[in-house]
Write an enzyme that holds these catalytic residues in place. Structure first.
Site, PDB file in Angstrom:
ATOM      1  N   CYS A   2      19.015 120.385  14.971  1.00  0.00           N
ATOM      2  CA  CYS A   2      20.446 120.204  14.805  1.00  0.00           C
ATOM      3  C   CYS A   2      20.921 120.911  13.542  1.00  0.00           C
ATOM      4  CB  CYS A   2      20.774 118.721  14.705  1.00  0.00           C
ATOM      5  SG  CYS A   2      19.851 117.701  15.857  1.00  0.00           S
ATOM      6  N   ARG A  28      21.357 127.254  16.618  1.00  0.00           N
ATOM      7  CA  ARG A  28      20.205 126.352  16.581  1.00  0.00           C
ATOM      8  C   ARG A  28      20.104 125.505  17.849  1.00  0.00           C
ATOM      9  NH1 ARG A  28      18.226 125.630  11.187  1.00  0.00           N
ATOM     10  NH2 ARG A  28      17.469 123.569  11.677  1.00  0.00           N
ATOM     11  N   TRP A  76      21.419 117.688  18.741  1.00  0.00           N
ATOM     12  CA  TRP A  76      20.610 117.986  19.919  1.00  0.00           C
ATOM     13  C   TRP A  76      19.946 116.676  20.307  1.00  0.00           C
ATOM     14  CZ3 TRP A  76      15.402 117.999  21.427  1.00  0.00           C
ATOM     15  CH2 TRP A  76      15.097 118.763  22.558  1.00  0.00           C
ATOM     16  N   ASN A 102      19.342 114.654  10.695  1.00  0.00           N
ATOM     17  CA  ASN A 102      18.438 115.430  11.557  1.00  0.00           C
ATOM     18  C   ASN A 102      17.064 114.783  11.493  1.00  0.00           C
ATOM     19  OD1 ASN A 102      20.398 117.266  12.124  1.00  0.00           O
ATOM     20  ND2 ASN A 102      19.517 118.935  10.931  1.00  0.00           N
ATOM     21  N   GLY A 103      16.331 114.856  12.598  1.00  0.00           N
ATOM     22  CA  GLY A 103      14.973 114.325  12.591  1.00  0.00           C
ATOM     23  C   GLY A 103      14.819 113.161  13.551  1.00  0.00           C
ATOM     24  N   GLU A 471       5.575 136.227  28.044  1.00  0.00           N
ATOM     25  CA  GLU A 471       6.812 136.288  27.268  1.00  0.00           C
ATOM     26  C   GLU A 471       7.992 136.681  28.152  1.00  0.00           C
ATOM     27  OE1 GLU A 471       9.759 136.430  24.347  1.00  0.00           O
ATOM     28  OE2 GLU A 471       7.925 135.273  24.603  1.00  0.00           O
ATOM     29  N   LYS A 475      11.493 134.459  28.803  1.00  0.00           N
ATOM     30  CA  LYS A 475      12.847 134.946  28.567  1.00  0.00           C
ATOM     31  C   LYS A 475      13.734 134.754  29.788  1.00  0.00           C
ATOM     32  CE  LYS A 475      12.789 135.856  24.480  1.00  0.00           C
ATOM     33  NZ  LYS A 475      11.911 134.700  24.473  1.00  0.00           N
ATOM     34  N   GLU A 478      14.488 130.956  30.413  1.00  0.00           N
ATOM     35  CA  GLU A 478      15.247 130.194  29.426  1.00  0.00           C
ATOM     36  C   GLU A 478      16.721 130.574  29.374  1.00  0.00           C
ATOM     37  OE1 GLU A 478      13.768 130.494  25.418  1.00  0.00           O
ATOM     38  OE2 GLU A 478      13.476 132.653  25.544  1.00  0.00           O
ATOM     39  N   HIS A 494      -5.089 133.567  43.970  1.00  0.00           N
ATOM     40  CA  HIS A 494      -5.922 132.358  44.004  1.00  0.00           C
ATOM     41  C   HIS A 494      -5.043 131.114  44.086  1.00  0.00           C
ATOM     42  CE1 HIS A 494      -9.682 134.484  43.427  1.00  0.00           C
ATOM     43  NE2 HIS A 494      -9.120 135.184  42.448  1.00  0.00           N
ATOM     44  N   LYS A 589      17.175 126.685  18.634  1.00  0.00           N
ATOM     45  CA  LYS A 589      16.536 127.818  17.983  1.00  0.00           C
ATOM     46  C   LYS A 589      15.369 127.385  17.110  1.00  0.00           C
ATOM     47  CE  LYS A 589      16.359 132.208  16.902  1.00  0.00           C
ATOM     48  NZ  LYS A 589      15.985 133.194  17.921  1.00  0.00           N
TER      49      LYS A 589
END
Length: 594
Positions: A2, A28, A76, A102-103, A471, A475, A478, A494, A589
């Protein structure tokens, strides 16, 4: 994850400082926002909060008069749904204390049952418990003691701003694990969870250590440990340029940051290979040389860069490397070798899972290196060594240029230690040029429109291309919300090939001549089952109908080039769907909670 911003001072409009700071921290990731301001005409604090974007709070407060004190927050969700009641700020039982946080407080339910069981709660958050605890303790203590005694009870992480409504001249600050910085200028004091929010409002700053408590007014900042002992505060100059975070001519930050990648590579070269100062210290080189195994710890995109780093170190240095997911390693540490060396990779340098890892590693007495984009971050400060990415501010949640920089730094580090090094400066320059040539001539938007039409997709590759596939898949999923998986090309048959149906996109990455035909054969297997295929390859390996052909570069550095088309495929797929590209849903972020 946050954002927190607070300001106290007479020469600026505190509301404006806080709201502009929160806007700078929108990258963020968050789902609600709020602010409290001191109404000097009424001599009282007012709270404005709601779910949604910061702009909603800007609109709600457009008629609020200039104020000298304010704290704000972007949330968040961790405890409780995304609602107005769960948004910050929160207040105590009589509304005397107002806080943003935050936390995660791990023992909040226990504290609630012991100290606050007769009180009514208006949210589902752990934060409201902190506010009410402070007020309970303030009944027989002064404000500082009430806050400190509360902090001693909290288990978990917190970056905390507290306002006592009986004192409009002070903001109280506390920190443990979650990042918090304090800046000052002649016009006042600004507090934030990210240095970016201080730019333009502070000339110098300091980062709060864990388990500290600060009393801040407009011209003075005093820091204490939780034993009430005053601590020395050492400021450093802010060297961020506000213009570096501008979007410029681009429609989105992500697109801007993709196009910045050649300049990022050159900036890494300039700082590591042409400057006279020695960034990679001989002590670091010796620690890695003398280790019997290197462990790379990371999460998400940084972990994918770590896989490429593993290949570079093993090939050039001839030391075995293991890559581990930080959240797993923190609590399920594998059997270690006798003399390990640890590399922690994080764009923000504040990743909570990595901090948990670092604490465990330090307790065992092992040496650590952090590779990060933020030299003032917690992981950079607490590791034995750190190497900076020099990528500049990365605003889009989906990382692009930081990933490229991470691989570049890994390559330079491995080459520095190698017995038979390559001309790494020249080879990195070739990559930068190859990316520029591709970006000048790319037509990825057409491919995304024509071929990424389903709700699931696969990337395949072998060796380094497999790591790039991981990667690339991240991308695409997300920011476009297309269910995407990266697979080793030979592994798809397989089991997972059962998911291939008519028009399923399968994208093959081919940059290694020794296994190029193997990957093409695997792609044919999917094509035979109706897949819509795309090939991304190099000039020397191309076939007539390959969709994306890139200039040749050194095979070890090919992941830096091969990933760029996949970044643009993700971007244009999301653009086609009208999605919020820079701020995808549910994501943040800087992941500062475990």
């Amino acid at each position: 994850m946050c954002g927190i911003v607070g300001y106290i001072g007479k020469n600026k409009d505190a509301k404006k400082v806080v709201l502009e700071g929160l806007k700078k921290l929108e990258y963020r990731g968050y789902d609600s926002a709020g602010i409290t301001v001191y109404n000097e005409e009424k001599s009282e604090y007012e709270i404005y909060k709601d779910f949604g974007r910061v702009q909603k709070i800007v609109d709600l407060t457009k008629d609020v008069a200039k104020t000298s004190v304010s704290i704000g927050h972007t949330r968040w969700a961790t405890h409780g749904k995304v609602t107005k009641d769960n948004a910050h700020p929160h207040y105590s039982d009589t509304k005397r204390f107002i806080i943003v946080h935050n936390g995660v407080i791990e023992n909040y339910e226990e504290l609630k049952n012991i100290y606050l069981k007769d009180l009514k709660f208006y949210s589902e958050t752990d934060t409201e418990v902190i506010a009410k605890l402070i007020e309970e303790f303030s009944k027989n203590r002064n404000t500082c003691d009430a806050i400190m005694d509360t902090l001693k009870l909290l288990k978990g992480s917190y970056a905390l701003l507290v306002i006592d409504t009986l004192d409009s001249d002070t903001i109280y600050v506390a920190k443990n694990k979650s990042p918090l910085v304090i800046g000052r200028s002649n016009e006042g004091v600004t507090i934030a969870s990210d240095l970016m929010a201080l730019v333009g409002y502070a000339n110098e700053f300091f980062s709060l250590p864990d388990h500290t408590f600060v009393v801040a007014n407009e011209n003075q900042v005093k820091m204490f440990n939780l034993n009430h002992e005053e601590q020395k505060v050492t400021y450093q100059e802010i060297d961020l340029d506000e213009s570096s975070a501008d979007m410029g001519e681009y429609q989105h930050y992500m697109l801007k940051e993709i196009y910045e990648q050649p300049s990022v590579i050159r900036r890494v070269i300039q700082n590591y290979l042409t400057d006279q100062k020695e960034i990679i210290k001989s002590e670091l080189i010796n620690e890695i040389k003398n280790s019997d195994r290197v462990y790379v710890l990371a999460a998400g995109t940084s972990m994918h860069a770590g896989y490429v780093g593993k290949a570079l170190i093993e090939e050039l240095v001839n030391i075995p490397v293991e890559v581990h997911i930080a959240s797993e390693f923190a609590y399920h540490m594998p059997l270690l070798t006798k003399n390990p060396f640890f590399i922690l990779v994080s764009q923000s340098g504040e990743t909570a899972d990595l901090r948990a890892c670092l604490l465990n590693i330090k307790n065992k007495g092992f040496k650590t290196l952090t590779i990060t984009n933020v030299k003032t971050s917690t992981l950079a400060r607490e590791a034995d060594f750190y190497l900076e990415l020099f990528a500049g501010p990365e605003i889009a949640v989906a990382s692009t240029k930081a990933y490229i920089a991470q691989i570049a730094v890994f390559a330079i580090l491995a080459n520095k230690i190698a017995l038979n090094s390559i001309d790494i400066k020249s080879e990195l320059n070739r990559v930068a040029v190859a990316i520029e040539i591709f970006l000048e001539n790319q037509e990825i938007s057409i491919l995304a429109h024509e071929k990424l039409t389903k709700q699931n997709c696969f990337y395949i590759g072998r060796g380094l291309d497999y790591y790039t596939s991981l990667e690339a898949a991240l991308k695409l999923k997300e920011i476009s919300y297309i269910q995407t998986e990266g697979f080793a090309a030979g592994e798809l048959k397989h089991g997972t090939i059962a998911l291939i149906e008519d028009k399923t996109p399968v994208i093959a990455l081919i940059s290694n001549k020794d296994i190029a035909l193997n990957t093409r054969s695997n792609l044919k297997e999917t094509n035979a089952r109706g897949a819509e295929t795309i090939i991304i390859t190099l000039e020397s390996l191309k076939h007539k109908d390959d969709e994306i052909v890139l200039n040749d570069v050194n095979s070890f550095l090919a992941p830096m080039l091969m990933v760029v088309p996949t970044q643009l495929l993700a971007y244009y797929a999301a653009l086609e769907r009208g999605l919020d590209i820079d701020k995808p849903r549910n994501l943040a972020k800087s992941v500062t909670v475990e």
